[in-house]
Design an enzyme around this catalytic site. Structure first.
Site, PDB file in Angstrom:
ATOM      1  N   HIS A 282      16.331  23.028  11.845  1.00 11.98           N
ATOM      2  CA  HIS A 282      17.646  24.108  10.745  1.00 11.98           C
ATOM      3  C   HIS A 282      17.742  25.397  11.242  1.00 11.98           C
ATOM      4  CE1 HIS A 282      16.368  20.352   8.389  1.00 11.98           C
ATOM      5  NE2 HIS A 282      17.728  19.892   9.326  1.00 11.98           N
TER       6      HIS A 282
ATOM      7  N   LYS B 144      10.349  32.388   7.530  1.00 12.67           N
ATOM      8  CA  LYS B 144       9.832  31.040   7.247  1.00 12.67           C
ATOM      9  C   LYS B 144       8.766  31.199   7.023  1.00 12.67           C
ATOM     10  CE  LYS B 144      13.866  28.223   6.801  1.00 12.67           C
ATOM     11  NZ  LYS B 144      14.725  27.188   8.031  1.00 12.67           N
TER      12      LYS B 144
ATOM     13  N   TYR C 166       7.010  25.824   2.223  1.00 12.53           N
ATOM     14  CA  TYR C 166       6.712  26.593   3.587  1.00 12.53           C
ATOM     15  C   TYR C 166       7.720  28.263   1.935  1.00 12.53           C
ATOM     16  CZ  TYR C 166      11.106  24.132   4.349  1.00 12.53           C
ATOM     17  OH  TYR C 166      12.262  23.482   3.836  1.00 12.53           O
TER      18      TYR C 166
ATOM     19  N   ASP D  22      21.087  15.277  10.067  1.00  8.94           N
ATOM     20  CA  ASP D  22      20.304  15.120  10.703  1.00  8.94           C
ATOM     21  C   ASP D  22      20.563  14.711  12.256  1.00  8.94           C
ATOM     22  OD1 ASP D  22      16.757  16.978   9.664  1.00  8.94           O
ATOM     23  OD2 ASP D  22      18.720  17.301   9.562  1.00  8.94           O
TER      24      ASP D  22
HETATM   25  C1  LIG Z   1      15.924  23.130   2.204  1.00  8.98           C
HETATM   26  C2  LIG Z   1      16.736  23.045   0.723  1.00  8.98           C
HETATM   27  C3  LIG Z   1      16.979  22.138   0.384  1.00  8.98           C
HETATM   28  N1  LIG Z   1      17.471  21.971  -1.542  1.00  8.98           N
HETATM   29  C4  LIG Z   1      18.335  20.517  -1.500  1.00  8.98           C
HETATM   30  C5  LIG Z   1      19.341  20.107  -1.051  1.00  8.98           C
HETATM   31  C6  LIG Z   1      18.760  18.689  -0.615  1.00  8.98           C
HETATM   32  O1  LIG Z   1      19.451  17.811  -1.446  1.00  8.98           O
HETATM   33  C7  LIG Z   1      17.567  18.265  -1.070  1.00  8.98           C
HETATM   34  C8  LIG Z   1      17.270  17.839   0.731  1.00  8.98           C
HETATM   35  O2  LIG Z   1      17.438  19.162   1.696  1.00  8.98           O
HETATM   36  P1  LIG Z   1      17.936  18.703   2.871  1.00  8.98           P
HETATM   37  O3  LIG Z   1      17.433  17.510   3.573  1.00  8.98           O
HETATM   38  O4  LIG Z   1      18.252  20.064   3.945  1.00  8.98           O
HETATM   39  O5  LIG Z   1      15.719  19.362   3.356  1.00  8.98           O
HETATM   40  P2  LIG Z   1      15.184  19.552   4.586  1.00  8.98           P
HETATM   41  O6  LIG Z   1      15.811  18.017   5.772  1.00  8.98           O
HETATM   42  O7  LIG Z   1      13.760  19.606   4.368  1.00  8.98           O
HETATM   43  O8  LIG Z   1      15.744  20.213   4.985  1.00  8.98           O
HETATM   44  C9  LIG Z   1      14.943  21.709   5.692  1.00  8.98           C
HETATM   45  O9  LIG Z   1      13.559  21.271   6.508  1.00  8.98           O
HETATM   46  C10 LIG Z   1      13.864  21.861   7.573  1.00  8.98           C
HETATM   47  C11 LIG Z   1      12.736  21.787   8.384  1.00  8.98           C
HETATM   48  C12 LIG Z   1      13.498  23.939   6.944  1.00  8.98           C
HETATM   49  O10 LIG Z   1      13.501  24.403   7.749  1.00  8.98           O
HETATM   50  C13 LIG Z   1      14.715  24.273   6.545  1.00  8.98           C
HETATM   51  O11 LIG Z   1      14.279  25.159   5.188  1.00  8.98           O
HETATM   52  C14 LIG Z   1      15.512  22.839   5.626  1.00  8.98           C
HETATM   53  O12 LIG Z   1      16.498  22.010   5.589  1.00  8.98           O
HETATM   54  O13 LIG Z   1      16.957  19.085  -0.873  1.00  8.98           O
HETATM   55  C15 LIG Z   1      17.071  22.731  -2.046  1.00  8.98           C
HETATM   56  O14 LIG Z   1      18.132  22.511  -3.022  1.00  8.98           O
HETATM   57  N2  LIG Z   1      17.293  23.710  -1.312  1.00  8.98           N
HETATM   58  C16 LIG Z   1      16.791  24.315  -0.727  1.00  8.98           C
HETATM   59  O15 LIG Z   1      16.322  25.281  -0.119  1.00  8.98           O
END
Ligand SMILES: Cc1cn([C@H]2C[C@H](O)[C@@H](COP(=O)(O)OP(=O)(O)O[C@H]3O[C@H](C)C(=O)[C@H](O)[C@H]3O)O2)c(=O)[nH]c1=O
Length: 191
Positions: free
Chosen positions: A61, A71, A131, A169
């Site tokens: 991401h 980060k 992070y 993803d």
């Molecule tokens: C990233 C983020 C997500 N969210 C909420 C949005 C979704 O409803 C839920 C899960 O989000 P997401 O599926 O995008 O989470 P990850 O797959 O862990 O995403 C992260 O994973 C990779 C490793 C990264 O480096 C990024 O920081 C980030 O994209 O948390 C938020 O409210 N705030 C945030 O900053």
């Protein structure tokens, strides 16, 4: 804290100074002064935490400018293979990556500047990942490249085709089909 350079300019491993005694251990997980002195001025504004089960892959991401994020990442429970891919157009290391095992035992952290796609694979039964980001979450600026892109040459240590991914993803483009929103700016990445 000790800084370990990697194969990509600007991406550094942070090794905190650990103090052990009969009770356990202590270390400063972040110091604005030390980080600014040894890595770069970074105004982190948001802390994140996620918990993942074995076999999960999160990433790769990034957020598009003007919401791009640097980060500082670490694993506080379990173990992950953390990966940063250089997606800065014109960078001499474009498409190359750094992969570092971050674990609750080694206490290592990885600093990933803006202009990189970030992801990790969970290597343990569970992993709690924390992070710091220097820009706020902006879902409208969310972007990614495929964690299964063989051209990246990433050894995730787990079979990427069997990995547990979010639906989002599974839909990121391959690097070859990707138009990066980041330009390489050498001055920004020199340590
Ligand atoms: C990233 C983020 C997500 N969210 C909420 C949005 C979704 O409803 C839920 C899960 O989000 P997401 O599926 O995008 O989470 P990850 O797959 O862990 O995403 C992260 O994973 C990779 C490793 C990264 O480096 C990024 O920081 C980030 O994209 O948390 C938020 O409210 N705030 C945030 O900053």
């Amino acid at each position: 804290m000790n800084i370990i350079r990697t194969s990509i300019e600007g991406v550094v491993i942070v090794e905190p100074r650990l103090f052990r005694d009969a009770r356990g251990y202590f270390f400063e997980s972040f110091s604005q002064r030390d980080f600014s002195d040894k890595v770069r001025a970074a105004d982190f504004v948001q802390d994140n935490e996620s918990r993942s089960t074995c076999g999960v892959l999160r990433g790769l991401h990034f957020q598009r400018p003007p919401h791009a994020q640097s980060k500082l990442v670490r694993c506080v429970r379990g173990a992950v293979l953390d990966v940063a891919v250089d997606i800065r157009r014109g960078s001499p290391t474009y498409g190359q990556h750094v992969a570092v095992e971050l674990t609750e035992e080694n206490h290592l952290q990885l600093f990933i500047p803006r202009g990189f796609a970030h992801g990790f694979a969970v290597l343990s039964e569970e992993a709690v990942f924390q992070y710091k980001c220097d820009n706020y979450y902006a879902p409208e600026a969310d972007g990614g490249i495929s964690i299964r892109d063989a051209s990246l040459g990433i050894d995730w240590r787990i079979p990427a085709e069997e990995a547990i991914l979010s639906e989002k993803d599974t839909r990121h483009p391959l690097l070859r089909d990707f138009i990066s929103p980041f330009d390489y700016n050498e001055d920004l990445y020199k340590l």
